[in-house]
Design a protein around this motif. Structure first.
Motif, PDB file in Angstrom:
ATOM      1  N   VAL A 100       0.905  -1.234  -0.213  1.00  0.00           N
ATOM      2  CA  VAL A 100       0.051  -0.069  -0.067  1.00  0.00           C
ATOM      3  C   VAL A 100       0.884   1.110   0.103  1.00  0.00           C
ATOM      4  O   VAL A 100       0.656   2.230  -0.854  1.00  0.00           O
ATOM      5  CB  VAL A 100      -0.859  -0.070   1.311  1.00  0.00           C
ATOM      6  N   PHE A 101       1.783   1.268   0.868  1.00  0.00           N
ATOM      7  CA  PHE A 101       2.437   2.620   0.935  1.00  0.00           C
ATOM      8  C   PHE A 101       3.725   2.774  -0.069  1.00  0.00           C
ATOM      9  O   PHE A 101       3.944   3.621  -0.540  1.00  0.00           O
ATOM     10  CB  PHE A 101       3.529   2.575   2.382  1.00  0.00           C
ATOM     11  N   ILE A 102       4.108   1.581  -0.840  1.00  0.00           N
ATOM     12  CA  ILE A 102       5.213   1.637  -1.719  1.00  0.00           C
ATOM     13  C   ILE A 102       4.329   2.192  -3.052  1.00  0.00           C
ATOM     14  O   ILE A 102       4.860   2.851  -3.813  1.00  0.00           O
ATOM     15  CB  ILE A 102       5.779   0.123  -2.085  1.00  0.00           C
ATOM     16  N   MET A 103       3.025   1.657  -3.464  1.00  0.00           N
ATOM     17  CA  MET A 103       2.352   1.936  -4.568  1.00  0.00           C
ATOM     18  C   MET A 103       1.649   3.312  -4.481  1.00  0.00           C
ATOM     19  O   MET A 103       1.782   3.987  -5.369  1.00  0.00           O
ATOM     20  CB  MET A 103       1.384   0.758  -4.749  1.00  0.00           C
ATOM     21  N   PHE A 104       1.508   3.753  -3.191  1.00  0.00           N
ATOM     22  CA  PHE A 104       0.745   4.980  -3.055  1.00  0.00           C
ATOM     23  C   PHE A 104       2.006   6.093  -3.438  1.00  0.00           C
ATOM     24  O   PHE A 104       1.910   7.107  -3.999  1.00  0.00           O
ATOM     25  CB  PHE A 104       0.471   5.327  -1.598  1.00  0.00           C
ATOM     26  N   ALA A 105       3.224   5.779  -2.959  1.00  0.00           N
ATOM     27  CA  ALA A 105       4.371   6.481  -3.271  1.00  0.00           C
ATOM     28  C   ALA A 105       4.861   6.715  -4.686  1.00  0.00           C
ATOM     29  O   ALA A 105       5.084   7.707  -5.419  1.00  0.00           O
ATOM     30  CB  ALA A 105       5.711   6.401  -2.540  1.00  0.00           C
ATOM     31  N   PHE A 106       4.707   5.462  -5.277  1.00  0.00           N
ATOM     32  CA  PHE A 106       4.926   5.229  -6.868  1.00  0.00           C
ATOM     33  C   PHE A 106       3.833   6.049  -7.713  1.00  0.00           C
ATOM     34  O   PHE A 106       4.362   6.474  -8.741  1.00  0.00           O
ATOM     35  CB  PHE A 106       4.747   3.537  -7.154  1.00  0.00           C
ATOM     36  N   ARG A 164      16.774   4.267  -8.054  1.00  0.00           N
ATOM     37  CA  ARG A 164      17.429   4.208  -6.780  1.00  0.00           C
ATOM     38  C   ARG A 164      16.601   4.876  -5.649  1.00  0.00           C
ATOM     39  O   ARG A 164      16.592   4.334  -4.654  1.00  0.00           O
ATOM     40  CB  ARG A 164      18.811   4.872  -7.096  1.00  0.00           C
ATOM     41  N   THR A 165      16.324   6.236  -5.935  1.00  0.00           N
ATOM     42  CA  THR A 165      15.759   6.945  -4.779  1.00  0.00           C
ATOM     43  C   THR A 165      14.476   6.187  -4.352  1.00  0.00           C
ATOM     44  O   THR A 165      14.235   5.816  -3.224  1.00  0.00           O
ATOM     45  CB  THR A 165      14.963   8.325  -5.319  1.00  0.00           C
ATOM     46  N   PHE A 166      13.887   5.555  -5.248  1.00  0.00           N
ATOM     47  CA  PHE A 166      12.432   4.891  -4.828  1.00  0.00           C
ATOM     48  C   PHE A 166      12.681   3.605  -4.241  1.00  0.00           C
ATOM     49  O   PHE A 166      11.772   2.971  -3.312  1.00  0.00           O
ATOM     50  CB  PHE A 166      11.633   4.596  -6.232  1.00  0.00           C
ATOM     51  N   GLY A 167      13.822   2.905  -4.669  1.00  0.00           N
ATOM     52  CA  GLY A 167      14.131   1.558  -4.059  1.00  0.00           C
ATOM     53  C   GLY A 167      14.540   1.718  -2.774  1.00  0.00           C
ATOM     54  O   GLY A 167      14.459   0.929  -1.901  1.00  0.00           O
ATOM     55  N   THR A 168      15.302   2.777  -2.269  1.00  0.00           N
ATOM     56  CA  THR A 168      15.619   2.994  -0.799  1.00  0.00           C
ATOM     57  C   THR A 168      14.589   3.298  -0.094  1.00  0.00           C
ATOM     58  O   THR A 168      14.446   2.823   1.055  1.00  0.00           O
ATOM     59  CB  THR A 168      16.645   3.948  -0.897  1.00  0.00           C
ATOM     60  N   TYR A 169      13.653   4.024  -0.572  1.00  0.00           N
ATOM     61  CA  TYR A 169      12.325   4.408   0.179  1.00  0.00           C
ATOM     62  C   TYR A 169      11.685   3.035   0.455  1.00  0.00           C
ATOM     63  O   TYR A 169      11.264   2.722   1.580  1.00  0.00           O
ATOM     64  CB  TYR A 169      11.523   5.154  -0.473  1.00  0.00           C
ATOM     65  N   SER A 170      11.503   1.989  -0.680  1.00  0.00           N
ATOM     66  CA  SER A 170      10.985   0.866  -0.678  1.00  0.00           C
ATOM     67  C   SER A 170      11.531  -0.130   0.555  1.00  0.00           C
ATOM     68  O   SER A 170      10.736  -0.777   1.245  1.00  0.00           O
ATOM     69  CB  SER A 170      10.813   0.091  -1.896  1.00  0.00           C
ATOM     70  N   GLY A 204       2.232  15.359   5.127  1.00  0.00           N
ATOM     71  CA  GLY A 204       3.165  16.401   4.559  1.00  0.00           C
ATOM     72  C   GLY A 204       3.905  15.667   3.495  1.00  0.00           C
ATOM     73  O   GLY A 204       4.212  16.376   2.346  1.00  0.00           O
ATOM     74  N   GLY A 205       4.517  14.527   3.775  1.00  0.00           N
ATOM     75  CA  GLY A 205       5.485  13.628   2.940  1.00  0.00           C
ATOM     76  C   GLY A 205       4.743  13.503   1.529  1.00  0.00           C
ATOM     77  O   GLY A 205       5.276  13.666   0.535  1.00  0.00           O
ATOM     78  N   PHE A 206       3.510  12.932   1.800  1.00  0.00           N
ATOM     79  CA  PHE A 206       2.812  12.333   0.530  1.00  0.00           C
ATOM     80  C   PHE A 206       2.212  13.742  -0.394  1.00  0.00           C
ATOM     81  O   PHE A 206       2.251  13.548  -1.516  1.00  0.00           O
ATOM     82  CB  PHE A 206       2.055  11.471   0.988  1.00  0.00           C
ATOM     83  N   TYR A 207       1.953  14.701   0.377  1.00  0.00           N
ATOM     84  CA  TYR A 207       1.614  15.898  -0.387  1.00  0.00           C
ATOM     85  C   TYR A 207       2.823  16.661  -1.191  1.00  0.00           C
ATOM     86  O   TYR A 207       2.398  17.036  -2.428  1.00  0.00           O
ATOM     87  CB  TYR A 207       1.080  17.096   0.639  1.00  0.00           C
ATOM     88  N   LEU A 208       3.709  16.735  -0.628  1.00  0.00           N
ATOM     89  CA  LEU A 208       5.074  17.113  -1.424  1.00  0.00           C
ATOM     90  C   LEU A 208       5.173  16.309  -2.586  1.00  0.00           C
ATOM     91  O   LEU A 208       5.686  16.814  -3.664  1.00  0.00           O
ATOM     92  CB  LEU A 208       6.352  17.136  -0.201  1.00  0.00           C
ATOM     93  N   LEU A 209       5.439  14.894  -2.476  1.00  0.00           N
ATOM     94  CA  LEU A 209       5.575  14.063  -3.396  1.00  0.00           C
ATOM     95  C   LEU A 209       4.387  14.291  -4.748  1.00  0.00           C
ATOM     96  O   LEU A 209       4.810  14.555  -5.789  1.00  0.00           O
ATOM     97  CB  LEU A 209       5.389  12.697  -3.186  1.00  0.00           C
TER      98      LEU A 209
END
Length: 217
Positions: free
Chosen positions: A28-34, A46-52, A119-124
């Motif tokens: 859920v959180f990985i796909m939401f960020a994606f 690479r950025t997304f992979g480290t977050y995941s 705030g983080g997801f809003y910025l993304l």
């Protein structure tokens, strides 16, 4: 986070070993960020992979195996003899360490966590919208949130990870967090070097007037 409901709702010996919840919450959180970040370049991935990796490590301890609780069990049992280490609420270590009473899901740390996550997801979200249109116009992003800071997407990822640390700190994610912050800072520097080589003086003017990560008040 997704939680099962029941008389005790994750507050007994069945609080862990729930690998289905590990997979579900991570997805859920990985796909939401994606859906907001939409990585395209190797650097994006690479950025997304480290977050995941951070997210998977977090939920693996939250619902799978409490490695941090296990590693600190001797000290925790000595300092807090009445603490039920296998209770899910015990994983909210800030509540235990600060002696906070009541359900930690409604405590101050959770409220701060939700604010940082939001705030983080809003910025993304708003950063991707500006960046997408700038890339289609073959320009660098300098409007919207990019007029306030140069790397809002990296800041968004850091806020999300910091939010989870306020909610459920683990030894692994506490160690990973500063490493990832340094990684994002280096990625930002690399990105600026590439943009400067590509756009020249206009991008240098943008660098001179726009803060890197923290906006001017």
């Amino acid at each position: 986070m997704v939680k099962t409901k029941g008389a005790k709702m994750l507050n007994d010996s069945n609080s862990y070993g729930l690998w289905g919840l590990v997979v579900l919450n991570s997805a859920v959180f990985i796909m939401f960020a994606f859906s907001f970040f939409k990585p395209t370049t190797p650097r994006d991935w690479r950025t997304f992979g480290t977050y995941s990796a951070f997210i998977v490590a977090l939920f693996a301890e939250m619902y799978g195996f409490p490695l941090t609780i296990y590693a600190l069990s001797g000290w925790l049992q000595t300092k807090y003899p009445d603490l039920d280490l296998m209770s899910h609420n015990s994983g909210h270590l800030w509540s235990t360490l600060f002696g906070l009473q009541g359900d930690p899901h409604y405590g101050l740390m959770h409220l701060v966590s939700f604010a940082l996550l939001g705030g983080g997801f809003y910025l993304l979200s708003i950063a991707w919208h500006v960046l997408y249109h700038a890339q289609r116009a073959n320009q660098f992003a300098d409007s919207g949130v990019y007029a306030r800071i140069r790397h809002p997407q990296y800041v968004g990822f850091v806020l999300i990870m910091l939010g989870f640390l306020f909610q459920w700190p683990t030894l692994l994610t506490v160690v990973m967090f500063p490493i990832l912050v340094v990684m994002y800072a280096r990625l930002g520097k690399q990105e600026e070097t590439e943009m400067l080589a590509r756009f020249g003086q206009p991008y240098q003017d943008y660098l001179n007037k726009t803060p890197k990560f923290i906006p001017k008040l």
